[in-house]
Design a protein around this motif. Structure first.
Motif, PDB file in Angstrom:
ATOM      1  N   TRP A 165       0.821  -1.204   0.000  1.00  0.00           N
ATOM      2  CA  TRP A 165       0.000   0.000   0.000  1.00  0.00           C
ATOM      3  C   TRP A 165       0.857   1.258   0.000  1.00  0.00           C
ATOM      4  O   TRP A 165       0.479   2.283  -0.580  1.00  0.00           O
ATOM      5  N   MET A 166       2.007   1.180   0.613  1.00  0.00           N
ATOM      6  CA  MET A 166       2.897   2.332   0.626  1.00  0.00           C
ATOM      7  C   MET A 166       3.424   2.634  -0.772  1.00  0.00           C
ATOM      8  O   MET A 166       3.444   3.792  -1.224  1.00  0.00           O
ATOM      9  N   PHE A 167       3.851   1.587  -1.478  1.00  0.00           N
ATOM     10  CA  PHE A 167       4.348   1.796  -2.835  1.00  0.00           C
ATOM     11  C   PHE A 167       3.229   2.261  -3.767  1.00  0.00           C
ATOM     12  O   PHE A 167       3.476   3.061  -4.676  1.00  0.00           O
ATOM     13  N   GLY A 203      -3.210   0.564   9.779  1.00  0.00           N
ATOM     14  CA  GLY A 203      -3.778  -0.306   8.760  1.00  0.00           C
ATOM     15  C   GLY A 203      -3.391   0.117   7.362  1.00  0.00           C
ATOM     16  O   GLY A 203      -2.499   0.941   7.156  1.00  0.00           O
ATOM     17  N   LYS A 204      -4.122  -0.429   6.363  1.00  0.00           N
ATOM     18  CA  LYS A 204      -3.744  -0.163   4.980  1.00  0.00           C
ATOM     19  C   LYS A 204      -3.993   1.287   4.578  1.00  0.00           C
ATOM     20  O   LYS A 204      -3.277   1.828   3.723  1.00  0.00           O
ATOM     21  N   ALA A 241      -1.523   6.280   2.950  1.00  0.00           N
ATOM     22  CA  ALA A 241      -1.298   7.701   3.226  1.00  0.00           C
ATOM     23  C   ALA A 241       0.189   7.993   3.383  1.00  0.00           C
ATOM     24  O   ALA A 241       0.691   9.022   2.908  1.00  0.00           O
ATOM     25  N   THR A 242       0.913   7.080   4.043  1.00  0.00           N
ATOM     26  CA  THR A 242       2.357   7.246   4.175  1.00  0.00           C
ATOM     27  C   THR A 242       3.026   7.175   2.814  1.00  0.00           C
ATOM     28  O   THR A 242       3.957   7.939   2.525  1.00  0.00           O
ATOM     29  N   GLY A 243       2.542   6.268   1.961  1.00  0.00           N
ATOM     30  CA  GLY A 243       3.069   6.192   0.602  1.00  0.00           C
ATOM     31  C   GLY A 243       2.849   7.481  -0.159  1.00  0.00           C
ATOM     32  O   GLY A 243       3.718   7.932  -0.920  1.00  0.00           O
ATOM     33  N   LEU A 244       1.677   8.104   0.033  1.00  0.00           N
ATOM     34  CA  LEU A 244       1.417   9.394  -0.600  1.00  0.00           C
ATOM     35  C   LEU A 244       2.419  10.436  -0.118  1.00  0.00           C
ATOM     36  O   LEU A 244       2.950  11.230  -0.903  1.00  0.00           O
ATOM     37  N   ALA A 245       2.685  10.424   1.199  1.00  0.00           N
ATOM     38  CA  ALA A 245       3.648  11.370   1.767  1.00  0.00           C
ATOM     39  C   ALA A 245       5.051  11.096   1.225  1.00  0.00           C
ATOM     40  O   ALA A 245       5.786  12.024   0.866  1.00  0.00           O
ATOM     41  N   VAL A 246       5.425   9.811   1.164  1.00  0.00           N
ATOM     42  CA  VAL A 246       6.745   9.450   0.658  1.00  0.00           C
ATOM     43  C   VAL A 246       6.905   9.916  -0.787  1.00  0.00           C
ATOM     44  O   VAL A 246       7.905  10.544  -1.152  1.00  0.00           O
TER      45      VAL A 246
END
Length: 254
Positions: A84-86, A134-135, A140-145
């Motif tokens: 989900w992060m990617f 959770g996912k 959301a962290t992936g969006l930030a990254v």
């Protein structure tokens, strides 16, 4: 001797020993906590060589570090969170690039580094989530990254904050960061190669520094298995604060 002179460049042969020492320290931290090598290495090596000669080599060292560390950490990687992060990162990277074109990059980087330091301090103080995200939080962290990576080339800190946000998950956090940086650095190295940033100089420097990096990364991993994992989280968050401060200082001096 000609190869040594070629690798050292205008800084002289002593630059190679300095580079080896800096890489050893940076990748010891990488083996111990799963992150931190790039900023430390690039900051140190840019004192002796132009960044355009440093960054591509660090990409390769990072990929190799993840490759040698991942087998020992594979079982602890949170692959669902990474997926989900990617996914979020792929969506947000173009948006970050658009921000880079529209806003002053230097000022944006300073604000981001200050925010990262504050977030890490809050987690150290016990302010933060008490349950595994959770996912939705992973995406959301992936969006930030992706957004921060595209806008200011500093996408790693949100991932570190995400994985080390909850106490008691240090082994998963370190393992997941190893997997995370393998993916991001493979992409970065691929883009560097596409843009012609690898030549004989980079190849020789990589060959010289790779054994140092591998030894340091394994040493850091060895220490990780023998310390209290709560200490690992504290070291990771304090290290993230220090890295953010280094970024702030670099930004204020340029």
């Amino acid at each position: 001797m000609e190869i040594v002179t070629f690798m050292a460049g205008e800084a002289g042969p002593a630059a190679l020993w300095f580079a080896a020492f800096a890489v050893a320290l940076a990748f010891f931290l990488r083996g111990f906590a799963g992150f931190g090598a790039s900023l430390l290495s690039v900051s140190a090596l840019s004192l002796i060589w132009p960044p355009v000669e440093v960054v591509p080599v660090i990409f390769l060292l990072e990929v190799l570090a993840s490759a040698v560390l991942l087998p020992g950490a594979f079982a602890h990687v949170n692959w669902r969170a990474l997926f989900w992060m990617f996914a979020g990162m792929v969506v947000a990277t173009p948006l970050g690039l658009a921000l880079l074109m529209a806003l002053p990059a230097a000022a944006m980087a300073l604000v981001i580094q200050a925010g990262v330091a504050c977030a890490a301090l809050a987690l150290l103080a016990g302010i933060g989530p008490k349950h595994a995200p959770g996912k939705a939080a992973s995406a959301a962290t992936g969006l930030a990254v992706g957004g921060l990576n595209g806008a200011a080339a500093i996408g790693g800190p949100p991932a570190v904050l995400f994985f080390f946000s909850v106490p008691g998950r240090e082994e998963m956090a370190r393992a997941s960061l190893i997997g995370f940086f393998l993916g991001t650095d493979l992409v970065a190295a691929g883009f560097a190669a596409w843009n012609g940033l690898y030549g004989s100089l980079e190849a020789w420097r990589f060959a010289f520094l790779a054994p140092v990096m591998v030894a340091a990364a394994f040493a850091g991993a060895h220490v990780f298995t023998r310390v209290d994992k709560a200490l690992v989280r504290k070291v990771a968050l304090i290290g993230l604060c220090l890295l953010a401060l280094v970024g702030l200082m670099r930004g204020l001096m340029t």
